[in-house]
Design a protein around this motif. Structure first.
Motif, short mmCIF file in Angstrom:
data_model
loop_
_atom_site.label_atom_id
_atom_site.label_comp_id
_atom_site.label_asym_id
_atom_site.label_seq_id
_atom_site.Cartn_x
_atom_site.Cartn_y
_atom_site.Cartn_z
N ARG A 204 6.70 -9.54 0.44
CA ARG A 204 6.23 -9.42 1.74
C ARG A 204 5.46 -10.74 2.51
O ARG A 204 5.47 -10.61 3.71
CB ARG A 204 5.29 -8.42 1.78
CG ARG A 204 5.76 -7.05 1.28
CD ARG A 204 6.71 -6.44 2.24
NE ARG A 204 7.29 -5.21 1.78
CZ ARG A 204 8.45 -4.57 2.24
NH1 ARG A 204 9.03 -4.98 3.32
NH2 ARG A 204 8.81 -3.36 1.70
N ALA A 205 5.00 -11.50 1.66
CA ALA A 205 4.28 -12.69 2.18
C ALA A 205 5.32 -13.56 2.95
O ALA A 205 4.77 -14.38 3.68
CB ALA A 205 3.61 -13.24 1.12
N MET A 299 3.21 -2.11 -0.07
CA MET A 299 2.39 -2.32 1.28
C MET A 299 1.71 -1.24 1.59
O MET A 299 0.76 -1.30 2.03
CB MET A 299 3.24 -3.03 2.28
CG MET A 299 3.53 -4.49 1.91
SD MET A 299 2.21 -5.78 1.64
CE MET A 299 1.70 -5.86 3.40
N HIS A 300 2.48 -0.20 1.67
CA HIS A 300 1.83 1.25 1.81
C HIS A 300 0.54 1.59 0.92
O HIS A 300 -0.26 1.86 1.23
CB HIS A 300 2.89 2.39 2.03
CG HIS A 300 2.43 3.52 2.04
ND1 HIS A 300 1.81 4.15 3.33
CD2 HIS A 300 2.12 4.57 1.20
CE1 HIS A 300 1.39 5.40 3.03
NE2 HIS A 300 1.63 5.84 1.87
N TRP A 301 0.99 1.52 -0.48
CA TRP A 301 0.01 1.80 -1.43
C TRP A 301 -0.99 0.85 -1.83
O TRP A 301 -1.93 0.94 -2.42
CB TRP A 301 0.60 2.12 -2.83
CG TRP A 301 1.57 3.33 -2.61
CD1 TRP A 301 2.88 3.18 -2.64
CD2 TRP A 301 1.41 4.57 -2.52
NE1 TRP A 301 3.52 4.58 -2.39
CE2 TRP A 301 2.55 5.44 -2.45
CE3 TRP A 301 0.07 5.30 -2.49
CZ2 TRP A 301 2.53 6.65 -2.22
CZ3 TRP A 301 0.10 6.75 -2.31
CH2 TRP A 301 1.22 7.36 -2.33
N GLY A 302 -0.91 -0.29 -1.06
CA GLY A 302 -1.65 -1.56 -1.38
C GLY A 302 -1.58 -1.93 -2.51
O GLY A 302 -2.68 -2.54 -3.45
N LEU A 304 1.17 -4.25 -5.09
CA LEU A 304 2.32 -4.79 -5.19
C LEU A 304 2.84 -5.10 -6.62
O LEU A 304 2.15 -4.94 -7.55
CB LEU A 304 2.33 -6.39 -4.65
CG LEU A 304 2.26 -6.33 -2.94
CD1 LEU A 304 3.53 -5.58 -2.54
CD2 LEU A 304 1.06 -5.79 -2.35
N LEU A 305 4.10 -5.69 -6.93
CA LEU A 305 4.43 -5.79 -8.34
C LEU A 305 3.74 -6.78 -8.98
O LEU A 305 3.43 -7.95 -8.47
CB LEU A 305 6.13 -5.98 -8.02
CG LEU A 305 6.77 -4.83 -7.62
CD1 LEU A 305 8.40 -5.54 -7.39
CD2 LEU A 305 7.05 -3.67 -8.74
N ARG A 306 3.85 -6.67 -10.43
CA ARG A 306 3.29 -7.55 -11.01
C ARG A 306 3.86 -7.61 -12.76
O ARG A 306 4.66 -6.85 -12.84
CB ARG A 306 1.65 -7.50 -11.20
CG ARG A 306 0.93 -6.20 -11.74
CD ARG A 306 -0.53 -6.10 -11.57
NE ARG A 306 -0.88 -4.93 -11.81
CZ ARG A 306 -1.56 -4.14 -11.02
NH1 ARG A 306 -2.04 -4.36 -9.71
NH2 ARG A 306 -2.13 -2.72 -11.66
N ASP A 307 3.42 -8.60 -13.31
CA ASP A 307 4.02 -8.79 -14.67
C ASP A 307 3.92 -7.72 -15.54
O ASP A 307 2.68 -7.29 -15.52
CB ASP A 307 3.28 -10.15 -15.38
CG ASP A 307 3.93 -10.31 -16.60
OD1 ASP A 307 5.23 -10.28 -16.76
OD2 ASP A 307 3.29 -10.39 -17.62
#
Length: 331
Positions: A204-205, A299-302, A304-307
């Motif tokens: 998204r960034a 983005m809706h849930w605030g 994002l994906l992470r390791d």
């Protein structure tokens, strides 16, 4: 990750897949709902056959596949003993943006423009008006993706170090079965070989170019990193899917439901998306038309994906894909 045994992996009597033994080359396969696979190189007598080749001859191959699926004679191998790859290596990928009404409204609210201090209700109403106008004007939004972004349905997804806001977008993917150019909406279903699952990951960034807003969106940067499109596991023939415009799309993140919506929320239905893409481009057998993603992205849930995150995506009748996120450089 490997597929788990299931009483029925997908809808209908058979599906297409691309499989391999642990040390062998990939091969096209017919898979039955009980998880048994048949090597199609043997069926068609061609050692170099690929799933794309089968789709290239779909009109003549389909009757043969039906017959083979109904024949209990040929020896088969359990899918759980094989590696499942992306079901097809397409020549072209067409991606639909802003096609689920609620999803676009949520994104419009989440992507607040700098200096826009209006209350959320006002911005949400603005987005709803935009969606209604797009539907009335019959203007889908389609752009192209890269086949090199595709990965298998159980492969790890590498999150690039530069991706600040990697997000999920589970989508119904249309698989084209014969060349289509300037196809009317009413004829579009004739050109669809089947359906599969795609997760159209997006950073998204980097969606919007901050250095020059007039340029607009940067889909190369935000959507096309290697592995950013997990695909599959199966291509289920269109004849086995009663209504593609009423399928449940569901994504879980680490066991928690994030997306759970029907394709009925699509502004532009499957046939319209295929027809629209064909008005400009010539769609080829094996090409993918991704139909957009429903509400419930990160983005809706605030969040994002992470390791270490594990995404599990399902669509009615199409099976399950399960992918783990791995940060770039992690072991």
């Amino acid at each position: 990750m490997k597929p788990e045994p299931s009483s029925a992996l997908f809808a209908g009597p058979f599906a297409l897949a691309t499989l391999s033994t642990p040390d062998g080359p990939e091969f096209p396969a017919l898979v039955t709902p009980d998880g048994q696979a048949l090597d199609l190189r043997d069926v068609f007598g061609d050692e170099r056959l690929t799933t794309l080749d089968v789709l290239d001859r779909w009109e003549t191959a389909l009757p043969r596949l039906r017959a083979v699926a109904a024949d209990a004679g040929p020896a088969r191998t359990a899918v759980t003993d094989l590696r499942v790859h992306a079901p097809v290596a397409p020549r072209q990928v067409f991606q639909s943006g802003a096609n689920y009404r609620q999803h676009v409204i949520d994104l419009h609210v989440a992507h607040r423009a700098p200096g826009d201090e209006r209350p959320e209700g006002e911005r949400r109403a603005e987005a709803a008006e935009i969606m209604d106008r797009r539907a009335a004007e019959d203007l889908p939004y389609v752009f192209t993706g890269l086949p090199s972004a595709i990965t298998g349905p159980y492969d790890d997804v590498v999150l690039p170090a530069w991706a600040e806001k990697p997000d999920w977008e589970l989508e119904l993917a249309v698989v084209i079965g014969k060349a289509a150019h300037r196809v009317p909406v009413e004829d579009a279903p004739q050109y669809i070989a089947g359906y599969t699952i795609a997760n159209d990951l997006t950073d998204r960034a980097t969606v919007f170019r901050r250095d020059m807003p007039q340029i607009g969106t940067d889909w190369l940067r935000s959507k096309n990193a290697p592995g950013f499109t997990p695909l599959g596991p199966w291509i289920v023939p269109s004849e086995s899917i009663t209504d593609p415009d009423d399928l449940r799309v569901r994504l879980e993140l680490n066991g928690e439901t994030m997306q759970d919506e029907s394709t009925a929320d699509m502004i532009f239905k499957v046939a319209r998306m295929v027809s629209y893409a064909s008005q400009t481009a010539r769609l080829l057998p094996g090409d993918l038309v991704l139909t957009g993603s429903p509400a419930g992205n990160g983005m809706h849930w605030g969040r994002l994906l992470r390791d270490g995150d594990v995404m599990e995506g399902t669509i009615t009748g199409l099976g399950v894909q399960r992918t783990r996120c791995v940060a770039e450089g992690a072991a």
